[in-house]
Design a protein around this motif. Structure first.
Motif, PDB file in Angstrom:
ATOM      1  N   PHE A  69      -2.394   9.132   2.113  1.00 23.25           N
ATOM      2  CA  PHE A  69      -1.748   8.573   3.397  1.00 23.25           C
ATOM      3  C   PHE A  69       0.049   8.820   3.504  1.00 23.25           C
ATOM      4  CE2 PHE A  69       0.664   4.865   5.144  1.00 23.25           C
ATOM      5  CZ  PHE A  69       0.554   5.071   6.521  1.00 23.25           C
ATOM      6  N   ILE A  70       0.425   9.159   4.496  1.00 23.22           N
ATOM      7  CA  ILE A  70       1.684   9.021   4.688  1.00 23.22           C
ATOM      8  C   ILE A  70       2.179   8.689   6.235  1.00 23.22           C
ATOM      9  CG2 ILE A  70       2.118  11.439   5.312  1.00 23.22           C
ATOM     10  CD1 ILE A  70       4.733  11.327   3.689  1.00 23.22           C
ATOM     11  N   ALA A  71       3.252   7.953   6.555  1.00 22.30           N
ATOM     12  CA  ALA A  71       3.611   7.841   7.876  1.00 22.30           C
ATOM     13  C   ALA A  71       4.977   8.194   8.242  1.00 22.30           C
ATOM     14  CB  ALA A  71       3.345   6.026   7.907  1.00 22.30           C
ATOM     15  N   PHE A  72       5.318   8.686   9.497  1.00 22.22           N
ATOM     16  CA  PHE A  72       6.499   9.184   9.944  1.00 22.22           C
ATOM     17  C   PHE A  72       6.694   8.151  11.084  1.00 22.22           C
ATOM     18  CE2 PHE A  72       4.679  12.568   7.781  1.00 22.22           C
ATOM     19  CZ  PHE A  72       6.046  13.300   7.024  1.00 22.22           C
TER      20      PHE A  72
ATOM     21  N   HIS B  35      -3.667   0.666   4.537  1.00 24.85           N
ATOM     22  CA  HIS B  35      -4.749  -0.266   3.808  1.00 24.85           C
ATOM     23  C   HIS B  35      -6.190   0.380   3.970  1.00 24.85           C
ATOM     24  CE1 HIS B  35      -6.782  -4.661   4.116  1.00 24.85           C
ATOM     25  NE2 HIS B  35      -7.707  -3.895   3.241  1.00 24.85           N
ATOM     26  N   VAL B  36      -6.465   1.093   5.063  1.00 24.47           N
ATOM     27  CA  VAL B  36      -7.709   1.702   5.141  1.00 24.47           C
ATOM     28  C   VAL B  36      -7.904   2.702   4.491  1.00 24.47           C
ATOM     29  CG1 VAL B  36      -9.439   2.733   6.830  1.00 24.47           C
ATOM     30  CG2 VAL B  36      -8.185   0.831   7.625  1.00 24.47           C
ATOM     31  N   ALA B  37      -6.873   3.707   4.281  1.00 19.74           N
ATOM     32  CA  ALA B  37      -6.377   4.682   3.461  1.00 19.74           C
ATOM     33  C   ALA B  37      -6.876   4.572   2.178  1.00 19.74           C
ATOM     34  CB  ALA B  37      -5.185   5.658   3.743  1.00 19.74           C
ATOM     35  N   TYR B  38      -6.066   3.171   1.532  1.00 25.42           N
ATOM     36  CA  TYR B  38      -6.314   2.887   0.390  1.00 25.42           C
ATOM     37  C   TYR B  38      -7.568   2.636  -0.177  1.00 25.42           C
ATOM     38  CZ  TYR B  38      -5.568   0.196  -4.047  1.00 25.42           C
ATOM     39  OH  TYR B  38      -5.633  -0.090  -5.484  1.00 25.42           O
ATOM     40  N   ALA B  39      -8.341   1.880   0.700  1.00 26.10           N
ATOM     41  CA  ALA B  39      -9.794   1.500   0.603  1.00 26.10           C
ATOM     42  C   ALA B  39     -10.679   2.495   0.389  1.00 26.10           C
ATOM     43  CB  ALA B  39     -10.333   0.458   1.605  1.00 26.10           C
ATOM     44  N   ASN B  40     -10.333   3.517   1.016  1.00 26.38           N
ATOM     45  CA  ASN B  40     -11.340   4.924   1.168  1.00 26.38           C
ATOM     46  C   ASN B  40     -10.633   6.038  -0.114  1.00 26.38           C
ATOM     47  OD1 ASN B  40     -13.335   4.945   3.707  1.00 26.38           O
ATOM     48  ND2 ASN B  40     -11.437   3.802   4.128  1.00 26.38           N
TER      49      ASN B  40
ATOM     50  N   PHE C   7       0.921  -1.271   0.004  1.00 28.83           N
ATOM     51  CA  PHE C   7       0.026   0.106   0.062  1.00 28.83           C
ATOM     52  C   PHE C   7       0.880   1.468   0.087  1.00 28.83           C
ATOM     53  CE2 PHE C   7      -2.637  -3.342   1.967  1.00 28.83           C
ATOM     54  CZ  PHE C   7      -3.786  -3.365   1.249  1.00 28.83           C
ATOM     55  N   ASP C   8       0.923   1.965  -1.021  1.00 24.93           N
ATOM     56  CA  ASP C   8       1.587   2.963  -1.478  1.00 24.93           C
ATOM     57  C   ASP C   8       1.382   4.332  -0.588  1.00 24.93           C
ATOM     58  OD1 ASP C   8       2.891   1.686  -3.248  1.00 24.93           O
ATOM     59  OD2 ASP C   8       1.875   2.438  -4.921  1.00 24.93           O
ATOM     60  N   SER C   9       2.384   5.003   0.048  1.00 26.08           N
ATOM     61  CA  SER C   9       2.275   6.277   0.558  1.00 26.08           C
ATOM     62  C   SER C   9       1.796   7.222  -0.762  1.00 26.08           C
ATOM     63  CB  SER C   9       3.592   6.833   1.414  1.00 26.08           C
ATOM     64  OG  SER C   9       3.691   5.998   2.267  1.00 26.08           O
ATOM     65  N   ASP C  10       1.202   8.438  -0.222  1.00 24.21           N
ATOM     66  CA  ASP C  10       0.821   9.381  -1.232  1.00 24.21           C
ATOM     67  C   ASP C  10       2.157   9.915  -1.928  1.00 24.21           C
ATOM     68  OD1 ASP C  10      -1.164  11.214  -2.687  1.00 24.21           O
ATOM     69  OD2 ASP C  10      -0.197  12.764  -1.633  1.00 24.21           O
ATOM     70  N   PRO C  11       2.214  10.015  -3.441  1.00 23.67           N
ATOM     71  CA  PRO C  11       3.456  10.628  -4.075  1.00 23.67           C
ATOM     72  C   PRO C  11       3.479  12.140  -3.487  1.00 23.67           C
ATOM     73  CG  PRO C  11       2.238   9.107  -5.481  1.00 23.67           C
ATOM     74  CD  PRO C  11       1.365   9.270  -4.147  1.00 23.67           C
TER      75      PRO C  11
END
Length: 302
Positions: free
Chosen positions: A259-262, A250-255, A176-180
């Motif tokens: 998304f990005i995580a640090f 996963h939830v962000a992609y489904a919706n 599941f990719d982070s937002d480019p």
């Protein structure tokens, strides 16, 4: 007639009995932390804060680094993270998701205190437990969800099946990719000076860094095993391992929400030179993650 008009306005009705148009809800960035130290570090930077409690979960609405946010705890591990993220998406107008937290480092080139902003995330324990045979473990026959990745003993990685907003297709995926666009902001934002020493004067051997790029993996396990750490690094090519980020991705992609995580390394997931370093460096790692997230929000365009 005036009294009737007032009654209609009070009831939210207009003209021919149509409901009055509700105001568009204010869109906010969801800023999520996994547990208390991260949440506290980010709360200190918020202004204009109000609180809503939904299903026992506290959601803080306010301004953080000049952006409208809703700040909340995911809870520890995959199910809690998925559940609270979907709850927030269902109750608030969320424009994007930013996750802040600690993690275990599994890339030998990284050390405690470093902050990793991964390009993509996988759920490393989405798996089938194979059957033992005289020649070794074999995956279940006819399982079309097997990932093209090596097994760890009886544990065979699997892809994840799901549907997502805007598509009728059922798909299977590992990553599941982070937002480019958000990754581009993270790469271009001004340097952040990270903490090297705790309040108790326990100091890291090197100055921590921010690393943007690479892979992250998540699963419902507190990982403190050197052998599995080595397998996870070789198999997934991952820099960092935690218990929530891939579930939120996963939830962000489904919706269809960016998304990005640090993730700041509090320990080395079993590769520590002695005992697990988490208890010593949780607070420092939490503060470092919060520092980078705050800088990212400042740099993020409106």
């Amino acid at each position: 007639m005036r009294h009737i008009a007032r009654i209609l306005i009070f009831l939210g009705l207009t003209g021919l009995g149509m409901p009055a148009m509700a105001a568009e809800p204010e869109r906010r960035i969801a800023v999520i932390s996994a547990f208390e130290p991260e949440w506290i570090a980010l709360q200190k930077e918020m202004t204009g804060t109000s609180e809503q409690v939904i299903n026992g979960n506290r959601f803080l609405l306010g301004d953080l680094a000049g952006k409208k946010v809703v700040l909340f705890l995911s809870g520890v591990s995959m199910t809690n993270a998925a559940m609270t993220t979907q709850l927030a998406l269902d109750r608030f107008a969320i424009s994007s998701i930013v996750f802040s937290g600690v993690a275990g480092g599994i890339d030998p080139k990284l050390d405690v205190g470093d902050v990793v902003v991964a390009d993509r995330w996988a759920e490393y324990l989405e798996s089938a437990f194979g059957r033992k045979t005289p020649t070794g473990f074999v995956p279940p026959a006819g399982d079309d969800g097997q990932a093209d990745l090596p097994a760890y003993g009886m544990i065979f990685p699997r892809t994840i099946g799901l549907r997502r907003a805007g598509s009728d297709a059922y798909e299977r995926r590992t990553w599941f990719d982070s937002d480019p666009a958000m990754l581009a902001v993270a790469r271009a934002m001004p340097p952040v000076t990270l903490k090297r020493c705790t309040e108790e004067k326990k100091c890291l051997k090197a100055q921590p860094r921010v690393i943007v790029g690479g892979n992250g993996i998540s699963g419902p396990v507190y990982m403190d095993n050197a052998e599995y750490r080595d397998y996870a690094y070789r198999t997934f090519g991952a820099q960092v391992l935690d218990m929530e980020s891939a579930a939120v991705a996963h939830v962000a992609y489904a919706n269809a929400v960016p998304f990005i995580a640090f993730r700041s390394l509090s320990d080395l997931a079993g590769g520590d030179p002695g005992d697990n370093q988490g208890p010593t460096f949780y607070r420092l790692a939490s503060d470092n993650s919060a520092l980078v997230v705050t800088a990212f929000l400042k740099a993020l365009p409106e």
